[in-house]
Design a protein around this motif. Sequence first.
Motif, PDB file in Angstrom:
ATOM      1  N   TYR A  16      -1.581  14.416   6.668  1.00 49.79           N
ATOM      2  CA  TYR A  16      -0.825  13.825   7.766  1.00 49.79           C
ATOM      3  C   TYR A  16      -1.263  14.500   9.061  1.00 49.79           C
ATOM      4  O   TYR A  16      -1.260  15.737   9.176  1.00 49.79           O
ATOM      5  N   ALA A  17      -1.660  13.686  10.031  1.00 50.73           N
ATOM      6  CA  ALA A  17      -2.179  14.225  11.280  1.00 50.73           C
ATOM      7  C   ALA A  17      -1.627  13.420  12.448  1.00 50.73           C
ATOM      8  O   ALA A  17      -1.134  12.300  12.280  1.00 50.73           O
ATOM      9  N   ARG A  18      -1.716  13.996  13.635  1.00 53.46           N
ATOM     10  CA  ARG A  18      -1.199  13.329  14.835  1.00 53.46           C
ATOM     11  C   ARG A  18      -2.325  13.142  15.829  1.00 53.46           C
ATOM     12  O   ARG A  18      -3.123  14.037  16.076  1.00 53.46           O
ATOM     13  N   ILE A  19      -2.367  11.921  16.386  1.00 54.23           N
ATOM     14  CA  ILE A  19      -3.311  11.602  17.449  1.00 54.23           C
ATOM     15  C   ILE A  19      -2.480  11.112  18.630  1.00 54.23           C
ATOM     16  O   ILE A  19      -1.896  10.027  18.586  1.00 54.23           O
ATOM     17  N   GLY A  20      -2.374  11.938  19.656  1.00 47.00           N
ATOM     18  CA  GLY A  20      -1.475  11.626  20.764  1.00 47.00           C
ATOM     19  C   GLY A  20      -0.039  11.588  20.263  1.00 47.00           C
ATOM     20  O   GLY A  20       0.439  12.527  19.620  1.00 47.00           O
ATOM     21  N   GLY A  37       0.831  -1.198   0.000  1.00 46.33           N
ATOM     22  CA  GLY A  37       0.000   0.000   0.000  1.00 46.33           C
ATOM     23  C   GLY A  37       0.865   1.248   0.000  1.00 46.33           C
ATOM     24  O   GLY A  37       1.902   1.292   0.661  1.00 46.33           O
ATOM     25  N   SER A  38       0.452   2.250  -0.750  1.00 42.87           N
ATOM     26  CA  SER A  38       1.202   3.501  -0.822  1.00 42.87           C
ATOM     27  C   SER A  38       0.225   4.671  -0.784  1.00 42.87           C
ATOM     28  O   SER A  38      -0.483   4.924  -1.766  1.00 42.87           O
ATOM     29  N   PRO A  39       0.170   5.373   0.367  1.00 41.22           N
ATOM     30  CA  PRO A  39       0.911   5.130   1.606  1.00 41.22           C
ATOM     31  C   PRO A  39       0.412   3.875   2.315  1.00 41.22           C
ATOM     32  O   PRO A  39      -0.672   3.379   2.016  1.00 41.22           O
ATOM     33  N   PRO A  40       1.204   3.348   3.247  1.00 44.85           N
ATOM     34  CA  PRO A  40       0.823   2.090   3.900  1.00 44.85           C
ATOM     35  C   PRO A  40      -0.322   2.266   4.878  1.00 44.85           C
ATOM     36  O   PRO A  40      -0.752   3.382   5.185  1.00 44.85           O
ATOM     37  N   MET A  41      -0.810   1.134   5.354  1.00 51.28           N
ATOM     38  CA  MET A  41      -1.879   1.139   6.349  1.00 51.28           C
ATOM     39  C   MET A  41      -1.414   1.837   7.624  1.00 51.28           C
ATOM     40  O   MET A  41      -0.274   1.685   8.061  1.00 51.28           O
ATOM     41  N   ASN A  42      -2.302   2.624   8.225  1.00 56.64           N
ATOM     42  CA  ASN A  42      -2.035   3.189   9.549  1.00 56.64           C
ATOM     43  C   ASN A  42      -2.127   2.070  10.585  1.00 56.64           C
ATOM     44  O   ASN A  42      -3.091   1.297  10.591  1.00 56.64           O
ATOM     45  N   MET A  72      -4.215  10.213   5.898  1.00 55.50           N
ATOM     46  CA  MET A  72      -5.565  10.098   5.361  1.00 55.50           C
ATOM     47  C   MET A  72      -5.525  10.495   3.891  1.00 55.50           C
ATOM     48  O   MET A  72      -4.852  11.456   3.511  1.00 55.50           O
ATOM     49  N   ARG A  73      -6.228   9.767   3.041  1.00 56.75           N
ATOM     50  CA  ARG A  73      -6.282  10.074   1.612  1.00 56.75           C
ATOM     51  C   ARG A  73      -7.667  10.644   1.286  1.00 56.75           C
ATOM     52  O   ARG A  73      -8.687  10.015   1.596  1.00 56.75           O
ATOM     53  N   VAL A  74      -7.708  11.815   0.658  1.00 56.72           N
ATOM     54  CA  VAL A  74      -8.985  12.431   0.305  1.00 56.72           C
ATOM     55  C   VAL A  74      -8.942  12.880  -1.149  1.00 56.72           C
ATOM     56  O   VAL A  74      -7.878  13.191  -1.701  1.00 56.72           O
ATOM     57  N   ASP A  75     -10.113  12.934  -1.784  1.00 53.31           N
ATOM     58  CA  ASP A  75     -10.202  13.411  -3.159  1.00 53.31           C
ATOM     59  C   ASP A  75      -9.858  14.890  -3.228  1.00 53.31           C
ATOM     60  O   ASP A  75     -10.103  15.660  -2.277  1.00 53.31           O
ATOM     61  N   LEU A 130      -4.579  -1.544  15.920  1.00 59.53           N
ATOM     62  CA  LEU A 130      -5.653  -1.210  14.997  1.00 59.53           C
ATOM     63  C   LEU A 130      -5.046  -0.772  13.670  1.00 59.53           C
ATOM     64  O   LEU A 130      -4.211   0.144  13.630  1.00 59.53           O
ATOM     65  N   GLY A 131      -5.482  -1.412  12.578  1.00 59.20           N
ATOM     66  CA  GLY A 131      -5.045  -1.009  11.247  1.00 59.20           C
ATOM     67  C   GLY A 131      -6.187  -0.394  10.469  1.00 59.20           C
ATOM     68  O   GLY A 131      -7.315  -0.880  10.508  1.00 59.20           O
ATOM     69  N   ILE A 132      -5.888   0.694   9.750  1.00 61.18           N
ATOM     70  CA  ILE A 132      -6.885   1.337   8.907  1.00 61.18           C
ATOM     71  C   ILE A 132      -6.183   1.974   7.704  1.00 61.18           C
ATOM     72  O   ILE A 132      -5.183   2.686   7.871  1.00 61.18           O
ATOM     73  N   ARG A 133      -6.676   1.672   6.505  1.00 67.79           N
ATOM     74  CA  ARG A 133      -6.092   2.245   5.292  1.00 67.79           C
ATOM     75  C   ARG A 133      -6.392   3.745   5.224  1.00 67.79           C
ATOM     76  O   ARG A 133      -7.461   4.198   5.677  1.00 67.79           O
ATOM     77  N   PRO A 134      -5.469   4.544   4.639  1.00 66.36           N
ATOM     78  CA  PRO A 134      -5.688   6.000   4.554  1.00 66.36           C
ATOM     79  C   PRO A 134      -6.982   6.386   3.852  1.00 66.36           C
ATOM     80  O   PRO A 134      -7.609   7.379   4.204  1.00 66.36           O
TER      81      PRO A 134
END
Length: 337
Positions: free
Chosen positions: A289-293, A239-244, A299-302, A258-262
Amino acid sequence: MSAISFRNVIKRYGKGPKANQVIHGVSAEVEAGEFIVIVGPSGCGKSTLLRMVAGLEEISAGDIAIGDKVVNNVEPAQRDIAMVFQNYALYPHMRVFDNMAYGLRIAGVGKDEIKTRVDKAAKILELGHLLERKPRELSGGQRQRVAMGRAIVRQPQVFLFDEPLSNLDAKLRAQTRLEIQKLHRELGITSLFVTHDQVEAMTLAQRIMVMNGGVMDQFGTPEEVYNRPATTFVASFMGSPPMNLLRHAPGVKPGTVLGIRPEHLVFGNDGWIVQVEQVEMLGAERLIYARIGDEQLVMRVDEGLPVPAIGTPARIAARPEKLHWFDAGSGKRLSDA
């Protein structure tokens, strides 16, 4: 074309307690006519595995069979395989025709049969107008096609590709991938293709063998590997970018990851509160690109969707049907989620 069987294949260098084991019991069944990509980072054992199929590396334990025949002790020339290397390995003083025909001449094939085979391969690879040229007169992509043509004329049971696109630029790599796909559709020969590039793996393979430290972490279709990764390594490599992969986000229990694709994260009025750190513009989409703790996620958005300003907080939610859970210790998948 022949099937290939890996039966608890092990490779060690050296003997005794100081032996360095680099392949750790790989077992897999490749069906006749399949196109298999062996993918993984440098040093994972993918090229070593390919070279054992070719007979260029000895097998320390286990068996490799081509068709119904175990080939552990069979000389490379007797295995009915053809190999395409990263560096093309063309004879600079020979014409394209002679480069493609050389192996057949050594094998004692007649002139008429050689011409028939070379002309057929040249037509498949669109090399007919280049047969009188020397390698120095060719582009990198053309040289790679000549190397593939030399393999085709052998009419082998198995093709082995050892990172054949690594020396090409991005545009030529994409073009040559299409040519390799077309080649496989036309010839249907069992193929093993080694690469470190997960994009090549996803676009070329009927099934992907993901190697990690000499271990086969997963063997499945591109869809299976991407949508249901067997380990955190596969999840992060494919995956590019890889799974979170999040260990400390709210809702993640101790001992799990916990894994989640962008592309499966969305902005909303609920979910995690994150701090936006960077936005990358990629034409039709953007990466946030964001930070949680103390963890970062992407995250990928249109392209047309609004995004928060850098340095501001936002709420991001994960699509619940797209969550992946892994054991934090072993890295193995815990559920079908």
